[in-house]
Design an enzyme around this catalytic site. Structure first.
Site, PDB file in Angstrom:
ATOM      1  CB  SER A   1       9.945  -6.813  -1.274  1.00 28.74           C
ATOM      2  OG  SER A   1       8.597  -7.634  -1.501  1.00 28.74           O
TER       3      SER A   1
HETATM    4  N1  SAH Z   1       3.711  -5.204  -1.459  1.00 31.19           N
HETATM    5  C1  SAH Z   1       3.472  -5.097  -0.043  1.00 31.19           C
HETATM    6  C2  SAH Z   1       4.023  -6.508   0.536  1.00 31.19           C
HETATM    7  C3  SAH Z   1       3.150  -7.438   0.674  1.00 31.19           C
HETATM    8  S1  SAH Z   1       3.485  -8.733   1.583  1.00 31.19           S
HETATM    9  C4  SAH Z   1       4.174  -3.866   0.439  1.00 31.19           C
HETATM   10  O1  SAH Z   1       4.911  -3.283  -0.198  1.00 31.19           O
HETATM   11  O2  SAH Z   1       4.207  -3.730   1.715  1.00 31.19           O
HETATM   12  C5  SAH Z   1       2.148  -9.723   0.851  1.00 31.19           C
HETATM   13  C6  SAH Z   1       0.760  -9.307   1.192  1.00 31.19           C
HETATM   14  O3  SAH Z   1      -0.137 -10.185   0.367  1.00 31.19           O
HETATM   15  C7  SAH Z   1       0.486  -9.656   2.806  1.00 31.19           C
HETATM   16  O4  SAH Z   1       0.134  -8.195   3.313  1.00 31.19           O
HETATM   17  C8  SAH Z   1      -0.538 -10.621   2.650  1.00 31.19           C
HETATM   18  O5  SAH Z   1      -1.404 -10.718   3.695  1.00 31.19           O
HETATM   19  C9  SAH Z   1      -1.274 -10.557   1.404  1.00 31.19           C
HETATM   20  N2  SAH Z   1      -2.093 -11.842   0.816  1.00 31.19           N
HETATM   21  C10 SAH Z   1      -1.623 -12.980   0.826  1.00 31.19           C
HETATM   22  N3  SAH Z   1      -2.393 -13.602   0.290  1.00 31.19           N
HETATM   23  C11 SAH Z   1      -3.314 -12.805  -0.092  1.00 31.19           C
HETATM   24  C12 SAH Z   1      -4.715 -12.991  -1.111  1.00 31.19           C
HETATM   25  N4  SAH Z   1      -4.966 -14.209  -1.196  1.00 31.19           N
HETATM   26  N5  SAH Z   1      -5.286 -12.148  -1.178  1.00 31.19           N
HETATM   27  C13 SAH Z   1      -4.902 -10.713  -0.954  1.00 31.19           C
HETATM   28  N6  SAH Z   1      -3.610 -10.560   0.077  1.00 31.19           N
HETATM   29  C14 SAH Z   1      -3.082 -11.585   0.080  1.00 31.19           C
END
Ligand code: SAH
Length: 200
Positions: A48
């Site tokens: 983000s």
């Molecule tokens: N907070 C992160 C950005 C995350 S993007 C940062 O600072 O970089 C959202 C993330 O959630 C992705 O890596 C995706 O693979 C993960 N995600 C999506 N659904 C998920 C689930 N059900 N359980 C765990 N991770 C999940």
């Protein structure tokens, strides 16, 4: 370590020193890390914009004894902000390669208070529940009730909820008697939380 509140200024001061390019692998994208915009981190996922990561961290009202559950480790950028101010961070990521890289990155930065799990975070992480704070950094189609169950009385949870184009960033609080309150913090756009609480 005390349960002294972490101030918005403390978070801001550390945030300014946290170089986002360390969390991005692609050399061309690294150059864009300084800008306040989302960036791809591979596997169709995004980190983000920094201002949103900062605001979400501040809205958690952290204190030094907090045990935090984070869903969606991604690059580990948000994880670092949490680990800097909390006793322990439990972070769950469904894509193993992202989780492995984040673990290596955060360990090389010296963090020893983070536990990593590869799996479906919409189930939470029951083994270490309940948590003082929960933060979800992927968008849920509906409120993930299993996560609310893993929130401690007196706890706060932040989760984007809504359809793919735009979601509301929801602040969920649980009072000492277990009563749940929901408040919208505004519109955001995240990648999908996969699994039971996703869009499909
Ligand atoms: N907070 C992160 C950005 C995350 S993007 C940062 O600072 O970089 C959202 C993330 O959630 C992705 O890596 C995706 O693979 C993960 N995600 C999506 N659904 C998920 C689930 N059900 N359980 C765990 N991770 C999940």
């Amino acid at each position: 370590m005390s349960d002294k509140p972490v101030t918005r200024e403390q978070i801001w001061d550390f945030f300014k020193t946290l170089d986002r390019s360390r969390f991005i692998e692609d050399d061309n994208l690294k150059k864009l890390a300084q800008y306040d915009r989302p960036l791809p981190i591979g596997h169709g996922q995004t980190i983000s914009q920094p201002s949103l990561v900062l605001a979400m961290t501040q809205e958690l009202n952290l204190h030094e004894k907090c045990r935090v559950l984070e869903i969606g480790t991604g690059s580990g950028y948000q994880t670092a902000l949490l680990a800097q101010f909390c006793q322990h961070v439990y972070t769950v990521e469904r894509i193993k390669e992202l989780a492995d890289k984040s673990r290596a990155r955060l360990e090389s930065m010296g963090y020893t208070n983070i536990s990593f799990k590869v799996g479906d975070g919409s189930e939470g992480w029951a083994e270490f529940a309940p948590y003082d704070r929960i933060i979800v950094t992927a968008a849920a189609g509906k409120l993930p009730t299993k996560l609310i169950q893993q929130l401690k009385a007196g706890g706060r949870m932040i989760v984007p909820v809504g359809p793919s184009q735009s979601q509301e960033l929801m602040l969920i609080t649980k009072d000492e008697s277990g009563l749940i309150t929901k408040e919208s913090l505004g519109d955001v756009r995240f990648v999908e939380l996969r699994g039971e609480y996703g869009w499909h």
